[in-house]
Design a protein around this motif. Sequence first.
Motif, PDB file in Angstrom:
ATOM      1  N   SER A 129       0.835  -1.200   0.000  1.00  0.00           N
ATOM      2  CA  SER A 129       0.000   0.000   0.000  1.00  0.00           C
ATOM      3  C   SER A 129       0.873   1.254   0.000  1.00  0.00           C
ATOM      4  O   SER A 129       1.669   1.461   0.927  1.00  0.00           O
ATOM      5  CB  SER A 129      -0.920  -0.002   1.225  1.00  0.00           C
ATOM      6  OG  SER A 129      -1.539   1.257   1.385  1.00  0.00           O
ATOM      7  N   ALA A 130       0.723   2.072  -1.038  1.00  0.00           N
ATOM      8  CA  ALA A 130       1.508   3.305  -1.127  1.00  0.00           C
ATOM      9  C   ALA A 130       1.183   4.235   0.025  1.00  0.00           C
ATOM     10  O   ALA A 130       2.072   4.920   0.558  1.00  0.00           O
ATOM     11  CB  ALA A 130       1.229   3.990  -2.463  1.00  0.00           C
ATOM     12  N   SER A 131      -0.082   4.286   0.438  1.00  0.00           N
ATOM     13  CA  SER A 131      -0.485   5.159   1.545  1.00  0.00           C
ATOM     14  C   SER A 131       0.207   4.747   2.839  1.00  0.00           C
ATOM     15  O   SER A 131       0.775   5.577   3.552  1.00  0.00           O
ATOM     16  CB  SER A 131      -2.003   5.113   1.711  1.00  0.00           C
ATOM     17  OG  SER A 131      -2.401   5.850   2.849  1.00  0.00           O
ATOM     18  N   SER A 132       0.183   3.424   3.144  1.00  0.00           N
ATOM     19  CA  SER A 132       0.806   2.936   4.377  1.00  0.00           C
ATOM     20  C   SER A 132       2.310   3.156   4.348  1.00  0.00           C
ATOM     21  O   SER A 132       2.906   3.606   5.339  1.00  0.00           O
ATOM     22  CB  SER A 132       0.496   1.448   4.564  1.00  0.00           C
ATOM     23  OG  SER A 132      -0.883   1.238   4.742  1.00  0.00           O
ATOM     24  N   LEU A 133       2.935   2.842   3.223  1.00  0.00           N
ATOM     25  CA  LEU A 133       4.380   3.017   3.127  1.00  0.00           C
ATOM     26  C   LEU A 133       4.755   4.491   3.223  1.00  0.00           C
ATOM     27  O   LEU A 133       5.786   4.843   3.814  1.00  0.00           O
ATOM     28  CB  LEU A 133       4.885   2.421   1.814  1.00  0.00           C
ATOM     29  CG  LEU A 133       4.729   0.892   1.681  1.00  0.00           C
ATOM     30  CD1 LEU A 133       5.164   0.438   0.293  1.00  0.00           C
ATOM     31  CD2 LEU A 133       5.538   0.172   2.749  1.00  0.00           C
ATOM     32  N   GLY A 134       3.915   5.400   2.673  1.00  0.00           N
ATOM     33  CA  GLY A 134       4.182   6.820   2.775  1.00  0.00           C
ATOM     34  C   GLY A 134       4.090   7.312   4.209  1.00  0.00           C
ATOM     35  O   GLY A 134       4.916   8.117   4.662  1.00  0.00           O
ATOM     36  N   CYS A 135       3.104   6.834   4.940  1.00  0.00           N
ATOM     37  CA  CYS A 135       2.965   7.212   6.359  1.00  0.00           C
ATOM     38  C   CYS A 135       4.170   6.741   7.170  1.00  0.00           C
ATOM     39  O   CYS A 135       4.679   7.470   8.026  1.00  0.00           O
ATOM     40  CB  CYS A 135       1.683   6.611   6.924  1.00  0.00           C
ATOM     41  SG  CYS A 135       0.173   7.371   6.312  1.00  0.00           S
ATOM     42  N   ILE A 136       4.622   5.517   6.911  1.00  0.00           N
ATOM     43  CA  ILE A 136       5.781   4.995   7.633  1.00  0.00           C
ATOM     44  C   ILE A 136       7.017   5.840   7.318  1.00  0.00           C
ATOM     45  O   ILE A 136       7.831   6.139   8.204  1.00  0.00           O
ATOM     46  CB  ILE A 136       6.008   3.521   7.267  1.00  0.00           C
ATOM     47  CG1 ILE A 136       4.873   2.658   7.837  1.00  0.00           C
ATOM     48  CG2 ILE A 136       7.358   3.028   7.777  1.00  0.00           C
ATOM     49  CD1 ILE A 136       4.897   1.226   7.387  1.00  0.00           C
TER      50      ILE A 136
END
Length: 574
Positions: free
Chosen positions: A498-505
């Motif tokens: 997930s791009a969203s999850s990886l971006g948040c991390i």
Amino acid sequence: MLHIAIFGPQQHHQTSHAGLVAIAPAPTGWHTVDPPDAPSEGNYLECLPTDNGYTLLIECDHATNATSGENLPRGTRLTIDSGVHIAVGDTHIEILNDRAPCDDRELEPLSSTEYGHERSSGQGGPAASTIARWLEALATLHRWPASRCEFYEDAALFAVDPIGLDGAILLRTAGPGEWNIVASRLPHPAAGVAYQPQLVEQAARAGHTLFHSAHSDEQSVVLSPLKDLTGEVVGMVYAYRAPHQTNGRRCIRYLEAQLVELLAQSVGCGMSRLEMEAHAARDRVTYQQAFAPYVAAQVELDAKTLRGSEREVTVLFADLRGFTNLCGQHSTSDTYDLLNDVMDALTAAVMDHGGTLIDYYGDGLAAMWNAPVDQADHAVLACGAALGMQETLPEVSDRWEHLLDKPLELGVGLHTGIAQVGNIGSSQRLKYGPRGSTVNLASRLEQATKMLGAPVVATREVVQRLGGRLLDYRICQAELAGIDEPIDVFVIRTATSSASSLGCISRYEEALTQFEAGNLDHAKQLLITICTDCDLPTQFLIDEIDREHNRRLGRRASDERNVTTTSAIPLSPK
């Protein structure tokens, strides 16, 4: 001393008595009764001591002399010289007096010299068909498992048919000088239902087969010890031949004694096999309770793997959050039923990932990997178990939603390092586990999960062994109670694209870098932009940033943290 044997359709036992003793019927058959419980009316027999020995008083109906068939009416008194044998209905009662003179014949040991003497004397041997029948029956006995309920009965039958003796009794030791009848085959009970204890003791002391080879009109016996794996005598095959109308033989022949010895060896092997199987079954249950199935199988093959050693392991600690408060709100039975359900789920996760269960404690458990057997991917397996626990916990919460105010929460800490491992229990109760600082660090990490707001955390030593197969990111550098040096703490999660999850991390990791560099405002701004749906420990780091702001501004005069504190965050449980 009197030796009283009672044989009936559902019973065969023999006991020894000195002094007055009665024999009376019961729902399970006839049995001996010692004073003061001896009956004084109804049907019974009574052995009365006299100056010259014993007298048997018969106070029952339908009693006969088992040898002659003579009726013995009530009130009959019989002198017990060497012994008496009566029948009451279908029950035989034989009483032996050990004061009586013994058989003049000596019991001879089984050896090739006797066989040579027998053959040279011109005595005919058994026919080839008889020998074939003997061997076939013996082979059948070997094939039967010792756990088969009829094993001992079949062994006793073998001595009678096909060997051709008149009766056989199988005995097991019950203590020094004590023997129990475990099976018997007595097709001619009038020929005898008792064994002679002094002969059994003689054969037990000799440790080998003894038999009556000389002709006589008396009962001839053959005795062969049953031995365990250590060679200790644990039982006896007692077989006899008695002169009667259908059998004119007057001794035990050498080949018959040899077959009885083979029978005893077969029974002894069966008993030893059963003992080994029972021991293996007990070990298997013990191993399966502590180890994953494939680990348990390897340990069962080589128990030396449980010896103490020093090796690298991954240790996991898991603990329910807020369970102590929950216990006070519900009944003891509900609390323990819920806890059992939770532990079943956590244990299944450990076992499904090849783990070794160390112990249960309070409302949690501890487990490890890479001991007692090698597991190249032990860190991955341990992390998989931790994530599996988190995945299955909502199902448990759903089953107990009628008792829970909110879903159950679990904290898991993992660390990989060198530990001393071995059985820290006893020879009777296995408790295989690790010792050392590796265990302490994993436990401290688990305690820190509540403050971190992260369900599964691990050390760098764990993360370095994951090989990118799971998602991990550093949550902070921490100071843990009892641990000398600060450590990097990582969150472990299931891999995602997930791009969203990886971006948040990525933003969280950048915020952590800014925090550790002292750029508090920048760090906080980055954290505020992280979506709450990403389920990251942003609030933990925001709180630490605010705490550091307050320290710098001097607004927390009671703050006991040293002003020279590095970026490491104290995570001591309050």
